[in-house]
Design a protein around this motif. Structure first.
Motif, short mmCIF file in Angstrom:
data_model
loop_
_atom_site.label_atom_id
_atom_site.label_comp_id
_atom_site.label_asym_id
_atom_site.label_seq_id
_atom_site.Cartn_x
_atom_site.Cartn_y
_atom_site.Cartn_z
N LEU A 125 0.84 -1.21 0.00
CA LEU A 125 0.00 0.00 0.00
C LEU A 125 0.86 1.25 0.00
N SER A 126 1.89 1.28 0.82
CA SER A 126 2.78 2.44 0.88
C SER A 126 3.48 2.66 -0.45
N CYS A 127 3.94 1.58 -1.08
CA CYS A 127 4.61 1.70 -2.38
C CYS A 127 3.64 2.24 -3.43
N VAL A 128 2.44 1.68 -3.47
CA VAL A 128 1.44 2.13 -4.45
C VAL A 128 1.12 3.61 -4.24
N ASN A 129 0.87 3.99 -2.99
CA ASN A 129 0.52 5.38 -2.68
C ASN A 129 1.66 6.34 -3.04
N THR A 130 2.88 5.98 -2.67
CA THR A 130 4.04 6.83 -2.96
C THR A 130 4.29 6.93 -4.46
N THR A 131 4.19 5.80 -5.15
CA THR A 131 4.43 5.79 -6.61
C THR A 131 3.40 6.64 -7.34
#
Length: 170
Positions: free
Chosen positions: A127-133
């Motif tokens: 989730l953090s990766c998707v949100n940051t990307t």
């Protein structure tokens, strides 16, 4: 408006395929699919960064028809670009986002409902990766428009330089 499903490549094939053809409420938080909602070009533009940065599987962009596959506002996790692009999670349910909990008008008092926590078992790293990307890679404006703006600015600077040279300031 379009939408696309996003899952982690590390999830099983069954979990990745769930919801591809038909959006459905998922209760297994560990493999619940995410959905991108936005204009077609933005979904296409963000797909490759999600694949490369997050090892995500991104489904093709599909025309969003709220009459057939409405995504309730309670599933929305994050809005981007002045709410013109959004990330949803099919196992998330936040009553604070419900239309029923919004003020009836601008003159009405707001009843505050606390935001719901991310469901337990959700892959927070993914989730953090998707949100940051998405936050880092989502285009703010059409690249073709930006190219025209840049070309116009450079042409104006070149003309200004020529005029200054001609007058003798340079």
């Amino acid at each position: 408006m379009s939408w696309a499903q996003v899952t982690s490549s590390s999830w099983t094939q069954q979990a990745q395929k769930r919801g591809l053809l038909e959006r459905q409420q998922i209760t297994n938080n560990a493999t619940a699919p995410y959905y991108l909602i936005g204009d077609y070009d933005s979904i296409i533009a963000i797909s490759d960064p999600l694949r490369f940065d997050c090892n995500a599987t991104v489904g093709g962009a599909i025309d969003y028809n709220p009459d057939q596959n409405a995504i309730p506002p309670e599933e929305f996790l994050q809005y981007y670009r002045s709410s013109s692009f959004a990330l949803t999670l099919s196992s998330y349910w936040d009553p604070a986002n419900s239309v029923a909990n919004q003020p009836a008008s601008n003159d009405s008092s707001l009843t505050t409902v606390a935001d719901a926590a991310i469901p337990p078992g959700t892959d927070l790293n993914f989730l953090s990766c998707v949100n940051t990307t998405i936050g880092n890679s989502l285009p703010i404006m059409d690249a073709a428009v930006m190219t025209r703006v840049q070309a116009t600015v450079f042409a104006q600077l070149a003309l200004f330089w020529v005029i200054l040279s001609w007058i003798g300031f340079i």
